[in-house]
Design a protein around this motif. Sequence first.
Motif, PDB file in Angstrom:
ATOM      1  N   TYR A 107      95.413  18.512  83.816  1.00 48.54           N
ATOM      2  CA  TYR A 107      94.152  17.924  84.201  1.00 48.54           C
ATOM      3  C   TYR A 107      94.473  16.465  84.450  1.00 48.54           C
ATOM      4  O   TYR A 107      94.269  15.594  83.629  1.00 48.54           O
ATOM      5  CB  TYR A 107      93.074  18.063  83.119  1.00 48.54           C
ATOM      6  N   LYS A 109      95.014  13.181  87.494  1.00 45.63           N
ATOM      7  CA  LYS A 109      94.310  12.590  88.642  1.00 45.63           C
ATOM      8  C   LYS A 109      94.339  13.534  89.826  1.00 45.63           C
ATOM      9  O   LYS A 109      93.366  13.697  90.534  1.00 45.63           O
ATOM     10  CB  LYS A 109      94.965  11.258  89.021  1.00 45.63           C
ATOM     11  N   VAL A 112      91.784  16.216  89.730  1.00 49.48           N
ATOM     12  CA  VAL A 112      90.458  15.629  89.908  1.00 49.48           C
ATOM     13  C   VAL A 112      90.165  15.381  91.388  1.00 49.48           C
ATOM     14  O   VAL A 112      89.074  15.696  91.869  1.00 49.48           O
ATOM     15  CB  VAL A 112      90.337  14.321  89.094  1.00 49.48           C
ATOM     16  N   THR A 116      87.039  17.297  93.055  1.00 45.04           N
ATOM     17  CA  THR A 116      85.951  16.458  93.562  1.00 45.04           C
ATOM     18  C   THR A 116      85.613  16.843  95.004  1.00 45.04           C
ATOM     19  O   THR A 116      84.443  17.038  95.358  1.00 45.04           O
ATOM     20  CB  THR A 116      86.352  14.967  93.508  1.00 45.04           C
ATOM     21  N   SER A 140      92.411  20.997  79.543  1.00 44.98           N
ATOM     22  CA  SER A 140      91.927  21.087  80.914  1.00 44.98           C
ATOM     23  C   SER A 140      90.499  21.655  80.942  1.00 44.98           C
ATOM     24  O   SER A 140      89.622  21.150  81.638  1.00 44.98           O
ATOM     25  CB  SER A 140      92.893  21.967  81.701  1.00 44.98           C
ATOM     26  N   ASP A 142      88.142  21.563  78.595  1.00 43.30           N
ATOM     27  CA  ASP A 142      87.140  20.628  78.084  1.00 43.30           C
ATOM     28  C   ASP A 142      86.857  19.521  79.089  1.00 43.30           C
ATOM     29  O   ASP A 142      85.707  19.121  79.274  1.00 43.30           O
ATOM     30  CB  ASP A 142      87.599  20.057  76.732  1.00 43.30           C
ATOM     31  N   ALA A 143      87.915  19.053  79.763  1.00 44.46           N
ATOM     32  CA  ALA A 143      87.720  17.976  80.734  1.00 44.46           C
ATOM     33  C   ALA A 143      86.938  18.469  81.949  1.00 44.46           C
ATOM     34  O   ALA A 143      86.009  17.804  82.419  1.00 44.46           O
ATOM     35  CB  ALA A 143      89.080  17.416  81.151  1.00 44.46           C
ATOM     36  N   VAL A 144      87.284  19.662  82.453  1.00 41.34           N
ATOM     37  CA  VAL A 144      86.584  20.187  83.637  1.00 41.34           C
ATOM     38  C   VAL A 144      85.126  20.459  83.305  1.00 41.34           C
ATOM     39  O   VAL A 144      84.222  20.140  84.077  1.00 41.34           O
ATOM     40  CB  VAL A 144      87.282  21.466  84.162  1.00 41.34           C
ATOM     41  N   ARG A 145      84.864  21.030  82.124  1.00 36.68           N
ATOM     42  CA  ARG A 145      83.476  21.329  81.767  1.00 36.68           C
ATOM     43  C   ARG A 145      82.653  20.057  81.630  1.00 36.68           C
ATOM     44  O   ARG A 145      81.471  20.033  81.984  1.00 36.68           O
ATOM     45  CB  ARG A 145      83.428  22.150  80.486  1.00 36.68           C
ATOM     46  N   ALA A 146      83.274  18.989  81.143  1.00 39.57           N
ATOM     47  CA  ALA A 146      82.552  17.727  80.984  1.00 39.57           C
ATOM     48  C   ALA A 146      82.319  17.051  82.340  1.00 39.57           C
ATOM     49  O   ALA A 146      81.227  16.557  82.612  1.00 39.57           O
ATOM     50  CB  ALA A 146      83.329  16.796  80.054  1.00 39.57           C
ATOM     51  N   ASP A 147      83.340  17.049  83.188  1.00 40.05           N
ATOM     52  CA  ASP A 147      83.246  16.261  84.425  1.00 40.05           C
ATOM     53  C   ASP A 147      82.739  17.054  85.623  1.00 40.05           C
ATOM     54  O   ASP A 147      82.260  16.465  86.585  1.00 40.05           O
ATOM     55  CB  ASP A 147      84.633  15.679  84.785  1.00 40.05           C
ATOM     56  N   PHE A 148      82.910  18.381  85.606  1.00 38.37           N
ATOM     57  CA  PHE A 148      82.517  19.203  86.760  1.00 38.37           C
ATOM     58  C   PHE A 148      81.714  20.414  86.288  1.00 38.37           C
ATOM     59  O   PHE A 148      82.182  21.552  86.375  1.00 38.37           O
ATOM     60  CB  PHE A 148      83.751  19.688  87.535  1.00 38.37           C
TER      61      PHE A 148
END
Length: 341
Positions: A107, A109, A112, A116, A140, A142-148
């Motif tokens: 996960y 840059k 992302v 995006t 990965s 947790d980051a995707v669920r938070a940001d996307f």
Amino acid sequence: MKQENSPIFSAEEQARWHIDEPGIWVPNDAEVDSIPILSILTTLWDQPRWLEAYHLYDPRGSELFEQICDLPEYYLTRTENLILEQHARDIIANAPVRCVAELGAGYSKKTVHLLTEQLRQRGRSVFAPIDVSLAGLLASRDAVRADFPEITFHGLHARYEEGFSAIDKNLPSLFVFLGSTIGNFNHTDFPRFFRALAAAMGPHDYLLLGADRVKPARLLEAAYNDSRGVTGEFILNVFANINRLLEANFDPAKMRYHSWFNPEWQQIEMYAVARATQEIRLAAVDAAFQWQKDEKILVEISRKFDPIRLQEQLHFFGLRAVAHYTDPREWFSVLLFKKED
Ligand code: AVJ
């Protein structure tokens, strides 16, 4: 075992997978610990002695690799990120898909940038990273669920081939394989990998491939022999992992790191060299060998590519070149291919 259906699997594959952690799929018959041990034994008894690169990534090795990516001499990660940042819009426009399937769970840059654009151009989509490291997949997820939140996460906790072969051929997918990880594949692994990947791809699928390019040896050799010695530490750390897995007695004080660019094979070769003759014992399997003074163990190769020749070669696997993105210095290439129908 939680039974749930996922839109990413073909009907027959669906039955072979179950949810382990939320959002993470595992094959029902997942093979576990015996594989790395057999891999180490067979290659260490080969001539020359060598190791498969995936043993480098224990928790300490993964941490050291992160440090490598930030080294001033290691241009690969920064250059590829720049290419993706600049061209993500065009890449996604060229690959009309519903699913981004990444080999390796980064996960970073680079992911992302792609997600995006995928969200902007197509709306609701699926992100399906494939990795043998559960830690990477969880981070990965947790980051995707938070940001996307509009992108559904389906992590596949499996080896690449097992993962990509399970994805529904009718789900238009962009397979993403970045970082020049293909550089680790030797001349046996390479055709095997692309044959399997092309066979697993459907008529609406694309492949985005990051490849480091051939360039003057001094630039390449600096990238793999950095002034802080992080690369050497990363390579020799594999023996700490082997000591743990096999109750072995590799001694970091009795070896040194050596690397060079082999111009005929166009690859960086990274070795551990014995400083003295020593007996290596692998207590867990009751095996031993003499590691002779100055004898080298090939821990990793990093092949360098000519992008045009790579495109020609992949065409023979049924992958047609769609676009070629590079940086102003032409040090790194990101190649987009479409599976031929
Ligand atoms: C992760 C395989 C792309 O070959 O450049 C970096 C690994 N090894 N420095 C590479 C690596 C030593 C890296 N890949």
